[in-house]
Design an enzyme around this catalytic site. Structure first.
Site, PDB file in Angstrom:
ATOM      1  N   ALA A   1       1.308 -10.297   0.760  1.00 49.24           N
ATOM      2  CA  ALA A   1       0.177 -10.698   1.602  1.00 49.24           C
ATOM      3  C   ALA A   1       0.534 -11.785   2.623  1.00 49.24           C
ATOM      4  CB  ALA A   1      -0.967 -11.166   0.707  1.00 49.24           C
TER       5      ALA A   1
ATOM      6  N   GLN B   1       8.972  -3.683  -6.676  1.00 49.82           N
ATOM      7  CA  GLN B   1       9.067  -5.044  -6.123  1.00 49.82           C
ATOM      8  C   GLN B   1       9.476  -6.050  -7.199  1.00 49.82           C
ATOM      9  OE1 GLN B   1       6.559  -2.907  -5.596  1.00 49.82           O
ATOM     10  NE2 GLN B   1       5.502  -3.240  -3.659  1.00 49.82           N
TER      11      GLN B   1
ATOM     12  N   ASP C   1      -3.961 -10.049  -3.095  1.00 48.03           N
ATOM     13  CA  ASP C   1      -4.016  -9.531  -1.724  1.00 48.03           C
ATOM     14  C   ASP C   1      -5.363  -9.755  -1.063  1.00 48.03           C
ATOM     15  OD1 ASP C   1      -1.574  -7.908  -2.803  1.00 48.03           O
ATOM     16  OD2 ASP C   1      -1.560  -7.793  -0.612  1.00 48.03           O
TER      17      ASP C   1
ATOM     18  N   ASN D   1      -4.806  -6.830  -6.227  1.00 54.59           N
ATOM     19  CA  ASN D   1      -3.367  -7.137  -6.235  1.00 54.59           C
ATOM     20  C   ASN D   1      -2.634  -5.840  -6.578  1.00 54.59           C
ATOM     21  OD1 ASN D   1      -1.274  -9.218  -5.935  1.00 54.59           O
ATOM     22  ND2 ASN D   1      -0.835  -8.836  -8.084  1.00 54.59           N
TER      23      ASN D   1
END
Ligand code: MRU
Length: 349
Positions: free
Chosen positions: A53, A190, A231, A241
């Site tokens: 973000a 990620q 986010d 998120n």
């Protein structure tokens, strides 16, 4: 962030060209990409060369500034069109819209110079917020602590420092012994690629776990806290998120483990009453059906994982209800989910 002894930011601007660390190549290659215009910046966000973000927000701010470069004040269609394009890249991260709105206003007032100054100021703000989150969040982390995190909310997800990982970095730098469970974060990994790379660089002990192992680890191992990023935060504390965050929040509630969300106030959407109104990005099915990595010869390859002929559904985020979040760790201190809406006045939005 320091990589091989050199200080970097995730996103910066030099000679009117945006520079980014290509996160799709990490941890296997460290590559800097040049983004000279709005189109290349938009492509970098969509393809997730930059993701997270805060980092998306910084890049969107710089891209919005570039749109004012050759402004003809009698025709504001090009920057308006650029704003529309940037905002169409990824719908969930609130920070992207926060940045385009701020830089748009600055550009309309003072052209490229003011737009660029504002984008730069937002990137600096992002670093300062990460640092403040680190300081506040560190106080929640006892010595000899086991923490679970999801996705990447560290250096790479912000301009520097990060959100969820920032308190962990601070605690480690203060000499506390910490162990981090890093959930891999399918489908784009990620956690396994980026968070693990960051923790390795910081020398913090950690282990990657498959997403499905979270419940087992919470049931059988010592997990003192879970910290994730965000986010978009709605007024009632509901928080979007990375997909898979909701599972962890439900499990944390079940096992009595504190669940913290770390985020700057710019992630709060003061026009969003609750999580049902948060736009959730749906990404292409190929991300689920295929995996990208390097082969034994060191070449980047994509391999199919799933049964040929099957299709996939790929929501990029989920929404954790505010009542499953013990505390928000923000750059302004700790905030309980139920008081998010009272910040509206204070934040002048
Ligand atoms: O799809 P991504 O990688 O941009 O999603 C990132 C996350 O969900 C992060 O946890 C979030 O942005 C918070 S902080 C960088």
């Amino acid at each position: 962030m320091r990589v091989q002894g050199i200080d970097y930011r995730t996103v910066w601007i030099k000679n009117d060209t945006i520079k980014i660390i290509n996160q799709n190549r990490l941890p296997f290659a460290f590559e800097i990409l040049d983004l000279p215009d709005v189109d290349s910046a938009c492509e970098a966000i969509v393809r997730m060369h930059v993701r997270g973000a805060g980092a998306i927000g910084a890049l969107a701010g710089y891209a919005m500034a570039l749109a004012f470069k050759n402004l003809n004040i009698n025709n504001i269609d090009p920057p308006r069109e650029a704003k529309r394009k940037i905002e169409a890249t990824r719908p969930t991260a609130r920070n992207l819209f926060y940045a385009t709105e701020k830089v748009w206003t600055a550009g309309m007032e003072g052209g490229y110079r003011k737009a660029k100054e504002t984008a730069e100021m937002l990137a600096e703000e992002n670093i300062a917020e990460g640092r403040a989150i680190a300081e506040y969040g560190e106080s929640l982390i006892p010595d000899e602590c086991h923490i679970m995190t999801h996705c990447n909310a560290g250096w790479l997800g912000f301009v520097d420092w990060g959100s969820a990982l920032a308190p962990i970095y601070m605690a480690h730098r203060k000499g506390k012994k910490i162990f981090v469970y890093v959930s891999e974060t399918r489908p784009r990994l990620q956690g396994a690629r980026l968070t693990a790379w960051e923790l390795t660089n910081e020398g913090i002990p950690h282990a990657i776990i498959s997403d499905g192992a979270s419940a087992f680890i919470m049931q059988n191992n010592k997990v003192d806290a879970i910290i994730t990023g965000a986010d978009r935060i709605a007024l009632n504390g509901d928080t979007a998120n990375k997909i898979g965050t909701l599972d962890k929040a439900i499990l944390a509630h079940h096992y009595g483990i504190p669940f913290y969300v770390a985020a700057p106030l710019s992630t709060i959407d003061f026009n969003c009453p609750d999580g049902t109104k948060i736009p959730i990005e749906q990404r292409e099915e190929a991300e689920v059906l295929f995996a990208n990595g390097i082969n034994q010869e060191g070449h980047f390859v994509s391999v199919r994982l799933a049964s040929p002929g099957s299709s996939a559904i790929n929501p990029a985020f989920d929404v954790t209800p505010g009542n499953l979040i013990n505390l928000f760790i923000t750059s302004q201190g700790f905030i309980k989910p139920e008081v998010i809406s009272s910040l509206k006045e204070k934040c002048h939005v």
